[in-house]
Design a protein around this motif. Structure first.
Motif, PDB file in Angstrom:
ATOM      1  N   PRO A  87       0.802  -1.220   0.000  1.00 45.91           N
ATOM      2  CA  PRO A  87       0.000   0.000   0.000  1.00 45.91           C
ATOM      3  C   PRO A  87       0.838   1.275   0.000  1.00 45.91           C
ATOM      4  CG  PRO A  87      -0.012  -0.996   2.170  1.00 45.91           C
ATOM      5  CD  PRO A  87       0.658  -1.973   1.249  1.00 45.91           C
ATOM      6  N   THR A  88       0.335   2.296  -0.668  1.00 42.65           N
ATOM      7  CA  THR A  88       0.986   3.600  -0.684  1.00 42.65           C
ATOM      8  C   THR A  88       0.615   4.370   0.576  1.00 42.65           C
ATOM      9  OG1 THR A  88      -0.905   4.576  -1.817  1.00 42.65           O
ATOM     10  CG2 THR A  88       0.854   3.659  -3.202  1.00 42.65           C
ATOM     11  N   LEU A  89       1.304   5.482   0.800  1.00 42.82           N
ATOM     12  CA  LEU A  89       0.998   6.322   1.956  1.00 42.82           C
ATOM     13  C   LEU A  89      -0.439   6.859   1.902  1.00 42.82           C
ATOM     14  CD1 LEU A  89       1.901   7.738   4.556  1.00 42.82           C
ATOM     15  CD2 LEU A  89       2.744   9.621   3.146  1.00 42.82           C
ATOM     16  N   PRO A  90      -0.915   7.369   0.744  1.00 41.85           N
ATOM     17  CA  PRO A  90      -2.319   7.818   0.717  1.00 41.85           C
ATOM     18  C   PRO A  90      -3.306   6.706   1.059  1.00 41.85           C
ATOM     19  CG  PRO A  90      -1.130   8.691  -1.163  1.00 41.85           C
ATOM     20  CD  PRO A  90      -0.219   7.704  -0.510  1.00 41.85           C
ATOM     21  N   ARG A  91      -3.036   5.488   0.605  1.00 39.30           N
ATOM     22  CA  ARG A  91      -3.931   4.373   0.924  1.00 39.30           C
ATOM     23  C   ARG A  91      -3.956   4.129   2.429  1.00 39.30           C
ATOM     24  NH1 ARG A  91      -7.542   1.794   2.148  1.00 39.30           N
ATOM     25  NH2 ARG A  91      -7.917  -0.423   1.781  1.00 39.30           N
ATOM     26  N   ARG A  92      -2.798   4.251   3.067  1.00 43.11           N
ATOM     27  CA  ARG A  92      -2.730   4.057   4.520  1.00 43.11           C
ATOM     28  C   ARG A  92      -3.450   5.170   5.263  1.00 43.11           C
ATOM     29  NH1 ARG A  92       3.539   2.235   3.961  1.00 43.11           N
ATOM     30  NH2 ARG A  92       3.237  -0.007   4.167  1.00 43.11           N
ATOM     31  N   ILE A  93      -3.337   6.385   4.749  1.00 45.12           N
ATOM     32  CA  ILE A  93      -4.046   7.499   5.384  1.00 45.12           C
ATOM     33  C   ILE A  93      -5.558   7.302   5.255  1.00 45.12           C
ATOM     34  CG2 ILE A  93      -4.496   9.984   5.247  1.00 45.12           C
ATOM     35  CD1 ILE A  93      -1.543  10.337   4.473  1.00 45.12           C
ATOM     36  N   LYS A  94      -5.989   6.829   4.072  1.00 46.32           N
ATOM     37  CA  LYS A  94      -7.413   6.521   3.896  1.00 46.32           C
ATOM     38  C   LYS A  94      -7.887   5.497   4.921  1.00 46.32           C
ATOM     39  CE  LYS A  94      -8.165   7.325  -1.068  1.00 46.32           C
ATOM     40  NZ  LYS A  94      -8.547   6.693  -2.343  1.00 46.32           N
ATOM     41  N   ALA A  95      -7.077   4.468   5.115  1.00 50.13           N
ATOM     42  CA  ALA A  95      -7.441   3.423   6.084  1.00 50.13           C
ATOM     43  C   ALA A  95      -7.521   3.992   7.485  1.00 50.13           C
ATOM     44  CB  ALA A  95      -6.417   2.294   6.026  1.00 50.13           C
ATOM     45  N   MET A  96      -6.599   4.871   7.814  1.00 53.19           N
ATOM     46  CA  MET A  96      -6.582   5.474   9.145  1.00 53.19           C
ATOM     47  C   MET A  96      -7.832   6.335   9.354  1.00 53.19           C
ATOM     48  SD  MET A  96      -3.294   7.297  10.901  1.00 53.19           S
ATOM     49  CE  MET A  96      -2.998   8.319   9.466  1.00 53.19           C
ATOM     50  N   LEU A  97      -8.207   7.114   8.344  1.00 51.89           N
ATOM     51  CA  LEU A  97      -9.393   7.957   8.451  1.00 51.89           C
ATOM     52  C   LEU A  97     -10.658   7.116   8.541  1.00 51.89           C
ATOM     53  CD1 LEU A  97      -8.527  10.770   5.865  1.00 51.89           C
ATOM     54  CD2 LEU A  97      -8.366  10.883   8.353  1.00 51.89           C
ATOM     55  N   ALA A  98     -10.681   5.997   7.807  1.00 52.24           N
ATOM     56  CA  ALA A  98     -11.872   5.143   7.812  1.00 52.24           C
ATOM     57  C   ALA A  98     -12.122   4.523   9.175  1.00 52.24           C
ATOM     58  CB  ALA A  98     -11.723   4.049   6.762  1.00 52.24           C
TER      59      ALA A  98
END
Length: 437
Positions: free
Chosen positions: A156-167
């Motif tokens: 996963p990329t950093l944006p994908r990880r940030i999305k997961a964190m926000l979710a």
């Protein structure tokens, strides 16, 4: 497994321990059938056997870990299902934790990943900071769709990880729970006195869990102390390879709990988050070489109990009523594999009037695993969806679990209420009905 460590290497207590662990492995492969990442990905290097080989090579050669080694170690959930399956008694937990410490010391991660890990390590163990970050995450969540990064990659990329964190951020936050330093007296004659771990993430996300534990314990004659100066147990930092921070927190907790035990006596240190319990029960091992803390750490580990262990020891009378609610019991990996507590929570629920259903593939992780669902969101999502589908097959009215990480992870994929085991036991013995998600 044959090893080739030099005498100089074996003078290091950690390498000597790794050597003992490695020599127990006989390459039988039983672990592959129960490893979540191998089940999903089918890559030998994403199995315990494959990772053991990679760790052996890294430690023996005493060289900085390669990107390939880091990739496969990072994908490990530390669910410890392999330890339950292993016929040779290989302590994979201590081996993979040692590998993670080596990686964090000797591997140069990309700047973006170092930053994300540093943020998680700083925010999650600090309840006030974590609460503030969740409020900000709720404000930022509407903009998550604008972030690049496709779902479905195992890197996963950093944006994908940030999305997961926000979710993962909840829509609303409960009011803070009781403050540290409080003592909750027993009702009637006192039968015992315990410290209750306040937790980090759980303290912010679901203070109702410890509130239920306090009600149940005090109702049945147990005095409960929320120890002042208690810190995060260290699990989050340790599983990200930061042993210095983790062990500093362990030492601080040992001091705080020892002071409390000397002041008023403690029958147990109770834990309602099984991920924390697995690490606290391992304090004696983690600090075995510390001249000042080895003894106190071992004593603290011997006092540490999952809340269900202690409740069972009270031998409470069985509930006279049957709720007939169907409960799907999710056995957290840290409880069933890390602490070997499997049947006890189900027995307590059944004894107190619930219809308890086992979940198919109950040995497989739900994908939470501390910070795993942020750092490896796509694998975590696949595991969650598999877990939720297995839960749905038993048609439950509620889902019970003993770990806040599992509860948040599973709740993200189902509308069935997810509650802590202790909330159901509190309800069955006179407390309020657990709230719905």
């Amino acid at each position: 497994m044959r090893t080739e460590f030099t005498p100089a290497q074996l003078s290091d207590p950690d390498i000597a321990e790794a050597d003992k662990i490695l020599r127990k492995c006989v390459h039988c492969g039983f672990c592959t059938a129960t490893c979540p990442t191998y089940v999903l990905l089918g890559d030998e290097l994403d199995s315990p056997r494959g990772r053991i080989y990679l760790i052996k090579q890294m430690l023996e050669h005493d060289e900085p870990p390669t990107a390939e080694v880091v990739k496969h170690i990072d994908r490990c959930l530390s669910c410890l299902a392999c330890m339950t399956t292993c016929p040779s008694g290989v302590n994979y937990m201590h081996l993979v934790d040692q590998a993670r410490v080596r990686i964090e010391k000797d591997y140069a991660r990309p700047v973006s990943e170092r930053l994300l890990r540093a943020v998680l390590a700083f925010v999650l163990p600090r309840p006030k900071v974590f609460r503030a970050s969740l409020i900000l995450a709720r404000l930022a969540r509407p903009f998550a769709a604008l972030l690049p990064g496709a779902k479905g990659s195992v890197t996963p990329t950093l944006p994908r990880r940030i999305k997961a964190m926000l979710a993962l951020a909840p829509a609303s936050l409960p009011a803070p729970g009781a403050a540290a330093g409080r003592v909750f007296p027993a009702t009637g004659k006192r039968r015992g006195r315990v410290a209750l771990l306040q937790g980090c993430a759980q303290q912010v996300l679901a203070p109702r869990i410890n509130e239920a534990a306090i009600r149940l314990l005090t109702r049945h004659g147990v005095e409960v102390v929320l120890v002042a100066d208690e810190q995060c147990c260290g699990a989050l930092a340790y599983h990200m390879g930061d042993d210095r921070d983790a062990l500093a927190r362990a030492r601080a907790n040992i001091k705080a709990w020892t002071r409390e035990a000397e002041r008023g006596g403690l029958d147990a240190i109770l834990i309602t988050t099984s991920g924390c319990g697995t690490v606290i029960k391992d304090y004696g091992y983690l600090l075995r070489e510390d001249r000042d803390f080895a003894g106190p750490a071992a004593r603290v580990s011997s006092l540490a109990k999952d809340i269900t262990e202690y409740i069972a020891s009270l031998d409470l009378p069985a509930s006279g009523s049957r709720s007939e609610l169907v409960i799907a019991y999710h056995s957290a990996c840290s409880l069933q594999h890390g602490q070997k507590i499997t049947q006890l929570p189900k027995d307590l629920l059944f004894k107190n009037g619930f219809v308890v259903k086992d979940i198919p593939e109950s040995h497989l992780c739900c994908g939470s695993a501390g910070t795993y669902n942020i750092l490896q969101p796509d694998i975590a999502d696949r595991l969650r969806d598999r877990k939720v589908a297995n839960i749905a097959s038993v048609k439950p009215d509620m889902i019970a679990a003993g770990n806040i990480g599992c509860m948040i992870q599973i709740a993200g994929g189902t509308s069935v209420p997810v509650v802590h085991t202790i909330e159901l036991l509190d309800w069955a013995t006179g407390g309020p009905r657990p709230g719905l998600n």
